[in-house]
Design an enzyme around this catalytic site. Structure first.
Site, PDB file in Angstrom:
ATOM      1  N   CYS A 117      21.509 -17.190 -29.435  1.00  0.00           N
ATOM      2  CA  CYS A 117      20.223 -17.623 -28.755  1.00  0.00           C
ATOM      3  C   CYS A 117      19.934 -18.784 -29.191  1.00  0.00           C
ATOM      4  O   CYS A 117      19.965 -19.392 -30.602  1.00  0.00           O
ATOM      5  CB  CYS A 117      19.045 -17.063 -28.946  1.00  0.00           C
ATOM      6  SG  CYS A 117      19.206 -15.261 -27.569  1.00  0.00           S
ATOM      7  N   ARG A 122      18.210 -20.454 -37.397  1.00  0.00           N
ATOM      8  CA  ARG A 122      18.263 -18.785 -38.093  1.00  0.00           C
ATOM      9  C   ARG A 122      19.222 -19.414 -39.263  1.00  0.00           C
ATOM     10  O   ARG A 122      20.291 -19.523 -39.400  1.00  0.00           O
ATOM     11  CB  ARG A 122      18.893 -18.317 -37.255  1.00  0.00           C
ATOM     12  CG  ARG A 122      18.034 -17.578 -36.246  1.00  0.00           C
ATOM     13  CD  ARG A 122      18.366 -16.861 -34.843  1.00  0.00           C
ATOM     14  NE  ARG A 122      17.575 -15.795 -34.276  1.00  0.00           N
ATOM     15  CZ  ARG A 122      18.053 -15.643 -33.666  1.00  0.00           C
ATOM     16  NH1 ARG A 122      19.100 -14.514 -33.113  1.00  0.00           N
ATOM     17  NH2 ARG A 122      16.871 -15.068 -32.254  1.00  0.00           N
ATOM     18  N   PRO A 123      19.103 -19.052 -40.270  1.00  0.00           N
ATOM     19  CA  PRO A 123      19.936 -19.374 -41.327  1.00  0.00           C
ATOM     20  C   PRO A 123      20.785 -18.749 -41.669  1.00  0.00           C
ATOM     21  O   PRO A 123      20.420 -17.237 -41.661  1.00  0.00           O
ATOM     22  CB  PRO A 123      19.134 -20.667 -42.848  1.00  0.00           C
ATOM     23  CG  PRO A 123      17.962 -19.687 -42.259  1.00  0.00           C
ATOM     24  CD  PRO A 123      17.414 -19.211 -41.070  1.00  0.00           C
ATOM     25  N   VAL A 124      22.396 -18.879 -42.411  1.00  0.00           N
ATOM     26  CA  VAL A 124      23.104 -18.335 -42.614  1.00  0.00           C
ATOM     27  C   VAL A 124      23.442 -18.147 -44.889  1.00  0.00           C
ATOM     28  O   VAL A 124      24.294 -17.228 -45.167  1.00  0.00           O
ATOM     29  CB  VAL A 124      24.550 -18.193 -42.019  1.00  0.00           C
ATOM     30  CG1 VAL A 124      24.598 -18.120 -40.725  1.00  0.00           C
ATOM     31  CG2 VAL A 124      25.081 -19.867 -42.171  1.00  0.00           C
ATOM     32  N   ASP A 125      22.408 -19.208 -45.109  1.00  0.00           N
ATOM     33  CA  ASP A 125      22.688 -18.902 -46.866  1.00  0.00           C
ATOM     34  C   ASP A 125      22.372 -17.790 -47.046  1.00  0.00           C
ATOM     35  O   ASP A 125      23.031 -18.223 -48.113  1.00  0.00           O
ATOM     36  CB  ASP A 125      21.725 -20.127 -47.274  1.00  0.00           C
ATOM     37  CG  ASP A 125      20.347 -20.299 -46.172  1.00  0.00           C
ATOM     38  OD1 ASP A 125      20.310 -19.553 -45.444  1.00  0.00           O
ATOM     39  OD2 ASP A 125      19.058 -20.657 -47.338  1.00  0.00           O
ATOM     40  N   ASP A 308      10.291  -8.973 -29.945  1.00  0.00           N
ATOM     41  CA  ASP A 308      11.393  -9.055 -28.986  1.00  0.00           C
ATOM     42  C   ASP A 308      10.622  -8.452 -28.483  1.00  0.00           C
ATOM     43  O   ASP A 308      11.435  -8.098 -26.769  1.00  0.00           O
ATOM     44  CB  ASP A 308      13.003  -7.622 -29.281  1.00  0.00           C
ATOM     45  CG  ASP A 308      13.644  -9.139 -30.294  1.00  0.00           C
ATOM     46  OD1 ASP A 308      13.809 -10.488 -30.205  1.00  0.00           O
ATOM     47  OD2 ASP A 308      14.776  -8.227 -30.588  1.00  0.00           O
ATOM     48  N   ILE A 330       7.319 -14.932 -36.009  1.00  0.00           N
ATOM     49  CA  ILE A 330       8.486 -14.547 -36.472  1.00  0.00           C
ATOM     50  C   ILE A 330       9.689 -16.615 -36.610  1.00  0.00           C
ATOM     51  O   ILE A 330      10.022 -15.773 -37.641  1.00  0.00           O
ATOM     52  CB  ILE A 330       9.256 -13.327 -35.941  1.00  0.00           C
ATOM     53  CG1 ILE A 330       8.575 -12.436 -35.995  1.00  0.00           C
ATOM     54  CG2 ILE A 330      10.124 -13.005 -36.494  1.00  0.00           C
ATOM     55  CD1 ILE A 330       8.614 -11.402 -37.150  1.00  0.00           C
TER      56      ILE A 330
END
EC number: 2.5.1.7
Length: 421
Positions: A117, A122-125, A308, A330
């Site tokens: 999306c 939206r970080p993956v760290d 959502d 959010i």
């Protein structure tokens, strides 16, 4: 590209079955990789992201067996490659969820950085830092996360999430299930889907405690065994159909769901004037033909009001009596649907992370375009009450999160059809 054509004005009435939750099914499918024997997962929703995840397993050499009820059997022992390639990962962010299980069970993994999306950053760290805390060596190069477990496997760790992350919590929880010793995850996500994943890990012989609170304790085990598991119902799909009944002044009973995972939403629907009755696995909403009253709401992590469901309530407020403020805490960029709703005559002002919605007596059908999954649902809801026809383009966004949306709405009496683009 398919489009939806909706003729507004029908008052919804009837019963529908709620599908399994995509956001529980994806991590549970990823967690099957932890087992040392075949695992069966049932009540999967028939959605593109689920098929992509199953296709990803096929690409790794695992051949999932699927029956007509969309129950899938996965035997991770047949895995041949520990790479999740970009062409599959780019369409679905959740594929990052295979990272933790693969490193824990097979000692290494290579996962492309995800797509998905277009909402916010939206970080993956957090996923990477959590695995590093357990001793993994990780490099990010060429668009891939390359992870290796230390000699002797991952070790239990204390890890604090500096922001609440659902997929981060899930990934580290799965990795910790097979790590040596105890892991404690603090400021963990509390969502019901996290609890469902913990229940699944425990069904395979894992030891996860505290899921549903902000501190989860996992005692690693030597092995996880075969299991049979049924995915929880989708609380967002449940909420969306209840709002559909509310905006049209109708009556809808949703079955195969769970009212306890939706309390914040049910409270707001009561505030809007709905009569709500619940049983163990069903919810019935009746508006008795009344127009809803506008509600104020603020999104926040579970158990508060879910982000959502925010777009659906903007649709409700758009035709309600009065004015309601919707505050989104959010995600950024989560009011993209508002500009499409303006085309239908909605009165909505966006100021920063707040949308002020003044209800109008009637919306007008118009051509509109879906921008992301939940925003597209709000356009469908608005179209149900608009005068005339609404054409919704780019509905592949809807198909990512709602199984057979037009068929379920038709069962409730909506005038809706899908046309090929």
């Amino acid at each position: 590209m398919d489009k939806l054509i909706i003729t507004g004005g029908a008052r919804l009435d009837g019963e529908i079955r709620i599908s399994g939750a995509k956001n529980a099914a994806l991590p549970i499918l990823a967690a099957t990789l932890l087992a040392d024997g075949p695992v069966t997962v049932g009540n999967l929703p028939h959605l593109h992201d689920i098929t992509t995840m199953i296709e990803l397993f096929g690409r790794m050499g695992i051949e999932p067996v699927i029956d007509e009820k969309l129950s899938v059997e996965i035997d991770p022992r047949t895995i041949k490659t520990l790479v999740a390639p970009y062409e599959l990962v780019k369409t679905m962010r959740a594929s990052i969820l295979v990272l933790g299980p693969m490193v824990a069970r097979f000692g290494e993994a290579e996962v492309a950085l995800p797509g998905g999306c277009a909402i916010g950053s939206r970080p993956v760290d957090l996923h990477i830092r959590g695995l590093e805390a357990m001793g993994a060596k990780i490099e990010v190069e060429g668009g891939y996360i390359k992870a290796k477990a230390p000699e002797g496997g991952l070790r239990g760790a204390h890890f604090f999430f500096d922001t609440v992350s659902v997929t981060g919590t899930e990934n580290i929880m799965m990795a910790a299930a097979l790590a040596k010793g105890r892991s404690v995850l603090q400021n963990a996500a509390r969502e019901p889907e996290v609890v469902d994943l913990a229940n699944f890990i425990n069904a395979m012989g894992g030891n996860v405690q505290g899921a549903g609170t902000d501190t989860i304790t996992i005692d690693g085990v030597e092995r996880l065994h075969s299991a049979n598991y049924r995915v929880m119902p989708d609380r967002i799909e449940t909420g969306t159909y209840l709002v559909a009944a509310a905006v049209t002044g109708g009556r809808v009973k949703v079955k195969d769901t769970d009212p306890t995972i939706l309390e914040a939403v049910l409270e707001k629907l009561k505030e809007a004037g709905a009569d709500i009755n619940t049983g163990e696995d069903w919810i019935e909403l009746d508006m008795h033909g009344k127009r809803p009253k506008a509600v104020n709401l603020r999104t926040a992590p579970y158990p508060a009001f879910p982000t959502d469901m925010q777009a659906q309530f903007i649709s409700l407020n758009a035709i309600a009596e009065g004015t309601g403020a919707v505050i989104e805490t959010i995600f950024e960029n989560r009011f993209m649907h508002v500009y499409e709703m303006h085309r239908m005559g909605a009165q909505i002002q966006v100021e920063g992370n707040t949308a002020i919605v003044t209800g109008v007596k009637a919306l007008k059908g118009a051509p509109v375009m879906a921008t992301d999954l939940r925003a597209s649902a709000s356009l469908v809801l608005s179209a149900l009450v608009a005068e005339g026809d609404t054409l919704i383009d780019r509905i592949y966004h809807i198909d990512r999160g709602y199984e057979c949306i037009e068929e379920k709405l038709q069962m409730l009496g909506a005038k809706i059809r899908r046309v090929p683009g």
